[in-house]
Design a protein around this motif. Structure first.
Motif, PDB file in Angstrom:
ATOM      1  N   GLY A  27       1.340  33.149 -13.782  1.00  0.00           N
ATOM      2  CA  GLY A  27       0.790  33.659 -15.037  1.00  0.00           C
ATOM      3  C   GLY A  27       0.157  32.580 -15.894  1.00  0.00           C
ATOM      4  O   GLY A  27      -0.319  32.844 -17.005  1.00  0.00           O
ATOM      5  N   LYS A  67      -2.796  30.341 -16.619  1.00  0.00           N
ATOM      6  CA  LYS A  67      -4.227  30.326 -16.286  1.00  0.00           C
ATOM      7  C   LYS A  67      -4.866  29.027 -16.770  1.00  0.00           C
ATOM      8  O   LYS A  67      -4.641  28.612 -17.910  1.00  0.00           O
ATOM      9  N   ASP A  85      -6.466  24.851 -28.284  1.00  0.00           N
ATOM     10  CA  ASP A  85      -6.287  26.221 -28.797  1.00  0.00           C
ATOM     11  C   ASP A  85      -7.535  27.059 -28.539  1.00  0.00           C
ATOM     12  O   ASP A  85      -8.529  26.564 -28.025  1.00  0.00           O
ATOM     13  N   GLU A  86      -7.436  28.305 -28.940  1.00  0.00           N
ATOM     14  CA  GLU A  86      -8.538  29.257 -28.723  1.00  0.00           C
ATOM     15  C   GLU A  86      -9.752  28.937 -29.594  1.00  0.00           C
ATOM     16  O   GLU A  86     -10.849  29.433 -29.336  1.00  0.00           O
ATOM     17  N   ARG A 144     -11.370  29.446 -17.475  1.00  0.00           N
ATOM     18  CA  ARG A 144      -9.960  29.915 -17.465  1.00  0.00           C
ATOM     19  C   ARG A 144      -9.884  31.429 -17.318  1.00  0.00           C
ATOM     20  O   ARG A 144      -8.927  31.953 -16.722  1.00  0.00           O
ATOM     21  N   LYS A 145     -10.883  32.138 -17.836  1.00  0.00           N
ATOM     22  CA  LYS A 145     -10.874  33.607 -17.753  1.00  0.00           C
ATOM     23  C   LYS A 145     -10.963  34.092 -16.310  1.00  0.00           C
ATOM     24  O   LYS A 145     -10.642  35.233 -16.010  1.00  0.00           O
ATOM     25  N   GLY A 202      -2.972  27.729 -20.220  1.00  0.00           N
ATOM     26  CA  GLY A 202      -1.973  28.430 -21.019  1.00  0.00           C
ATOM     27  C   GLY A 202      -1.725  29.816 -20.457  1.00  0.00           C
ATOM     28  O   GLY A 202      -2.543  30.325 -19.702  1.00  0.00           O
ATOM     29  N   LYS A 203      -0.598  30.403 -20.822  1.00  0.00           N
ATOM     30  CA  LYS A 203      -0.268  31.752 -20.336  1.00  0.00           C
ATOM     31  C   LYS A 203      -1.017  32.803 -21.147  1.00  0.00           C
ATOM     32  O   LYS A 203      -2.089  33.241 -20.752  1.00  0.00           O
ATOM     33  N   GLU A 204      -0.498  33.202 -22.296  1.00  0.00           N
ATOM     34  CA  GLU A 204      -1.185  34.211 -23.122  1.00  0.00           C
ATOM     35  C   GLU A 204      -2.444  33.642 -23.778  1.00  0.00           C
ATOM     36  O   GLU A 204      -3.440  34.312 -23.906  1.00  0.00           O
ATOM     37  N   ARG A 205      -2.329  32.411 -24.228  1.00  0.00           N
ATOM     38  CA  ARG A 205      -3.462  31.778 -24.907  1.00  0.00           C
ATOM     39  C   ARG A 205      -3.490  30.295 -24.569  1.00  0.00           C
ATOM     40  O   ARG A 205      -2.505  29.759 -24.028  1.00  0.00           O
TER      41      ARG A 205
END
Ligand code: THU
Length: 134
Positions: free
Chosen positions: A22, A24, A109-110, A13-14, A77-80
């Motif tokens: 936006g 990712k 989740d992260e 994803r990175k 996800g966008k920000e996370r």
């Protein structure tokens, strides 16, 4: 069970190229003999050439001669990272090479938590051209 595959999807994803939405996404596809092929979404200013992470991972694997798969993990996800499922087009693309028991791992989740379902649950009665051969 699919912790390593989930981490591979989060890493992929990175590398997403998603300047328009936006959003990712990373995907990691596990072969029957234990190899992992990853992919990210790649967007385009003309929009329709955009490809999803899942199909990038699948096509990388297919083009390397792989044909047998056991699971695909998706991290989006966008920000996370937040729970994300493969789109309908990707479900159909996966159904070309995988049967309904392919595990679909959605990273939540992260921290790498994930939920697990199957391609058969996400795409019941998948279209198959073979069903219509006379
Ligand atoms: N996308 C994926 O890569 N996989 C999915 O499962 C859902 C959607 C991408 C396509 C587009 O670049 C962005 O996410 C927003 O739809």
């Amino acid at each position: 069970m699919y912790g390593k595959l989930s981490v591979a999807a989060a890493e992929a994803r990175k590398k997403a190229y998603a300047p328009y939405s936006g959003f990712k996404v990373g995907a990691a596809l596990l072969t029957a003999d234990g190899k992992i092929y990853s992919g990210c979404n790649i967007e385009n200013s003309a929009f329709s050439p955009t490809v999803c992470a899942e199909r990038v991972a699948l096509f990388k694997a297919i083009s390397e001669g792989e044909r047998a798969f056991v699971a695909i993990a998706v991290a989006g996800g966008k920000e996370r990272i937040a729970p994300t499922m493969p789109c309908g087009v990707c479900r159909q693309a996966l159904a070309e090479f995988c049967n309904g028991d392919l595990k679909v791992i959605s990273v939540s989740d992260e921290s790498g938590n994930y939920t697990e379902t199957t391609l058969g649950a996400l795409l019941p009665n998948a279209f198959s051209e073979a069903d219509f051969r006379g």
